[in-house]
Design an enzyme around this catalytic site. Structure first.
Site, PDB file in Angstrom:
ATOM      1  N   GLY A 165       1.266  -1.202   0.229  1.00  0.00           N
ATOM      2  CA  GLY A 165      -0.485  -0.449   0.176  1.00  0.00           C
ATOM      3  C   GLY A 165       0.894   1.674   0.011  1.00  0.00           C
ATOM      4  N   ARG A 170       1.969  -6.932  -5.325  1.00  0.00           N
ATOM      5  CA  ARG A 170       1.891  -8.737  -6.775  1.00  0.00           C
ATOM      6  C   ARG A 170       3.558  -9.057  -6.153  1.00  0.00           C
ATOM      7  NH1 ARG A 170      -0.011 -10.542 -10.915  1.00  0.00           N
ATOM      8  NH2 ARG A 170       1.745 -10.582 -12.355  1.00  0.00           N
ATOM      9  N   GLY A 177       6.241  -2.416   3.836  1.00  0.00           N
ATOM     10  CA  GLY A 177       5.157  -2.387   5.076  1.00  0.00           C
ATOM     11  C   GLY A 177       5.583  -3.734   5.610  1.00  0.00           C
ATOM     12  N   ASP A 178       5.153  -4.587   6.250  1.00  0.00           N
ATOM     13  CA  ASP A 178       5.285  -6.148   7.005  1.00  0.00           C
ATOM     14  C   ASP A 178       5.589  -7.136   5.535  1.00  0.00           C
ATOM     15  OD1 ASP A 178       2.576  -5.784   6.852  1.00  0.00           O
ATOM     16  OD2 ASP A 178       1.959  -6.960   9.160  1.00  0.00           O
ATOM     17  N   GLY A 179       3.995  -7.154   4.898  1.00  0.00           N
ATOM     18  CA  GLY A 179       4.113  -7.784   3.813  1.00  0.00           C
ATOM     19  C   GLY A 179       5.496  -7.922   3.382  1.00  0.00           C
ATOM     20  N   THR A 180       5.712  -6.894   2.428  1.00  0.00           N
ATOM     21  CA  THR A 180       6.863  -6.567   1.664  1.00  0.00           C
ATOM     22  C   THR A 180       8.114  -7.042   2.160  1.00  0.00           C
ATOM     23  OG1 THR A 180       5.834  -4.713   0.980  1.00  0.00           O
ATOM     24  CG2 THR A 180       8.034  -4.688   0.840  1.00  0.00           C
ATOM     25  N   THR A 196       5.286   2.347   6.797  1.00  0.00           N
ATOM     26  CA  THR A 196       3.431   2.215   6.677  1.00  0.00           C
ATOM     27  C   THR A 196       2.119   2.852   7.567  1.00  0.00           C
ATOM     28  OG1 THR A 196       1.502   0.659   7.558  1.00  0.00           O
ATOM     29  CG2 THR A 196       3.444   0.602   8.801  1.00  0.00           C
ATOM     30  N   ILE A 197       1.326   3.474   7.584  1.00  0.00           N
ATOM     31  CA  ILE A 197       0.277   4.024   8.733  1.00  0.00           C
ATOM     32  C   ILE A 197       0.130   3.745   9.268  1.00  0.00           C
ATOM     33  CG2 ILE A 197      -0.828   5.656   5.785  1.00  0.00           C
ATOM     34  CD1 ILE A 197      -3.442   4.294   6.715  1.00  0.00           C
ATOM     35  N   ASP A 198      -0.141   2.466   9.445  1.00  0.00           N
ATOM     36  CA  ASP A 198      -0.501   1.547  10.805  1.00  0.00           C
ATOM     37  C   ASP A 198       0.911   1.823  11.867  1.00  0.00           C
ATOM     38  OD1 ASP A 198      -2.091   1.096   8.098  1.00  0.00           O
ATOM     39  OD2 ASP A 198      -1.105  -0.942   8.423  1.00  0.00           O
ATOM     40  N   ASP A 230       2.495   0.022  12.974  1.00  0.00           N
ATOM     41  CA  ASP A 230       3.134  -1.307  13.382  1.00  0.00           C
ATOM     42  C   ASP A 230       4.162  -2.253  13.171  1.00  0.00           C
ATOM     43  OD1 ASP A 230       2.016  -2.241  11.499  1.00  0.00           O
ATOM     44  OD2 ASP A 230       0.729  -3.212  11.614  1.00  0.00           O
ATOM     45  N   ARG A 263      -4.988  -1.847  10.199  1.00  0.00           N
ATOM     46  CA  ARG A 263      -5.247  -3.186  10.069  1.00  0.00           C
ATOM     47  C   ARG A 263      -5.381  -3.860  11.335  1.00  0.00           C
ATOM     48  NH1 ARG A 263      -4.162  -5.973   5.453  1.00  0.00           N
ATOM     49  NH2 ARG A 263      -2.899  -4.341   5.115  1.00  0.00           N
ATOM     50  N   HIS A 313      -9.340   5.345   2.348  1.00  0.00           N
ATOM     51  CA  HIS A 313      -8.249   5.589   1.913  1.00  0.00           C
ATOM     52  C   HIS A 313      -7.634   7.325   1.496  1.00  0.00           C
ATOM     53  CE1 HIS A 313      -8.714   1.170  -0.006  1.00  0.00           C
ATOM     54  NE2 HIS A 313      -7.045   1.633  -0.345  1.00  0.00           N
ATOM     55  N   ARG A 365      -4.390   7.773   3.659  1.00  0.00           N
ATOM     56  CA  ARG A 365      -3.185   7.556   3.047  1.00  0.00           C
ATOM     57  C   ARG A 365      -3.191   8.553   2.050  1.00  0.00           C
ATOM     58  NH1 ARG A 365      -3.130   1.534   2.307  1.00  0.00           N
ATOM     59  NH2 ARG A 365      -3.461   1.801   0.020  1.00  0.00           N
TER      60      ARG A 365
END
Ligand code: F6P
Length: 342
Positions: free
Chosen positions: A11, A74, A103-106, A126-128, A130, A172, A271, A274
């Protein structure tokens, strides 16, 4: 380091362009390297899509939201064959280091790729707010500012109409944005995933306020709270396996209306939180992390990530960065609980 690539994945987030500008200025001006911007996250790295970046190419982008490089959800392990699907681009283009902003996934993907020998360094985004191993992420301050302004506006119309207004914010599985914007706007209740909530107690707050002549209340709801008992929501997932959240406050509002008799309305900020221009704090943090990431890549600190610890920029392993999702700590939750529900 002769040629460094920069990519933004997952994101988007206010402050990404400050990082891109920081990496580029430092890599070109201090390390004498060439810089290429990889387009659309991991997709661009798999497909060899990029464009040259120099000091001129990153002028005037500090105040722009989003990412000038584009992004995608992706992933080389989901949509490709892992390291080989990105290595061929690096070899063909002579890119000897990649700065991955995500972010954490990336970052989890970056950790796997680094273990397979891809020369990369991470920048947490990340805006989160976390990500473990950094005290603050850029984008969070902007998101909190936007949410706070929105809640302030909702409050005046709540008062005019004697309504209970619920404002749902992103974050999230963590309640950082909800907690900070709830404290900053003086919300009457703040519901976060870190703690179980009790809608009877929230209804009591609404009734108590009404008895004191304040016939309106504002409730901040983190998107990641569990739905109220008895209601179910079906969620889809993205490429990293994350659920697409949004809308739980509608279920909470219906229940509160039943319990209190006050008309209860919902605003999901989504959004909006963001997009748009980053705050000064996020521009400065993004710039600092960008410069540090260029230095980390230049000294061959692959498999590591730049981070803020206290007031200092340091670097940590990607393992540390991926070790968990950082919750709002109890002392800040206590402040929120003390000031809400008067
Ligand atoms: O992780 C950042 C975030 O904005 C979350 O707060 C939110 O749940 C999610 O991304 C939304 O992602 P997308 O833009 O893919 O819908």
């Amino acid at each position: 380091m002769k040629r460094v690539g920069i990519l933004t994945a997952g994101g988007d987030c206010p402050g990404l362009n400050a990082v891109i500008r920081g990496v580029t200025a430092r890599a070109v001006g201090h390390h004498g390297a060439e810089v290429v911007g990889i387009l659309d996250g991991w997709d661009g790295l798999m497909e060899g899509r990029h464009r040259p970046l120099d000091r001129n190419a990153v002028r005037g982008i500090l105040q722009r939201g989003g990412t000038i490089l584009g992004t995608s959800r992706r992933d080389p392990y989901v949509h490709g064959e892992g390291a080989p699907s990105v290595m061929h681009t690096l070899e063909r283009e002579g890119i000897d280091a990649v700065v991955v902003i995500g972010g954490d996934g990336t970052l989890r993907t970056a950790l796997q790729l680094a273990a397979e020998g891809v020369p990369l360094v991470g920048v947490p985004k990340t805006i989160d707010n976390d990500i473990t191993a950094t005290d603050v992420t850029f984008g969070f301050d902007t998101a909190v500012q936007i949410a706070t302004e929105a809640i302030d506006r909702i409050t005046t119309t709540a008062e005019s109409h004697d309504r209970v207004m619920l404002v749902e914010v992103m974050g999230r599985t963590r309640g950082w944005i909800a907690t900070y914007s709830g404290i900053a706007s003086g919300a009457d209740a703040i519901l976060v995933p870190e703690e179980p909530y009790d809608l009877d107690a929230v209804a009591d707050v609404v009734r108590r306020r009404a008895a004191q002549g304040r016939r309106y209340s504002v409730v901040v709801v983190a998107e990641g709270i569990d739905p109220p008992a008895g209601s179910a929501v079906t969620l889809s997932v993205d490429a990293f396996g994350f659920e697409r959240l949004g809308g739980v406050s509608t279920l909470v509002a219906a229940r509160l209306e039943e319990l209190t008799g006050f008309e209860s309305r919902v605003t999901v900020l989504g959004h909006l939180q963001r997009g748009g221009t980053p705050t000064a704090a996020d521009r400065v943090l993004g710039s600092r992390l960008g410069v540090a990431a260029a230095d980390l890549a230049a000294r061959g600190g692959f498999g590591r990530m730049v981070a803020l610890r206290g007031t200092a920029v340091v670097d940590v392993t990607l393992e540390e960065a991926c070790a968990g999702i950082r919750p709002v700590p109890p002392d800040i939750l206590t402040v929120a609980r003390t000031l809400a529900a008067p």
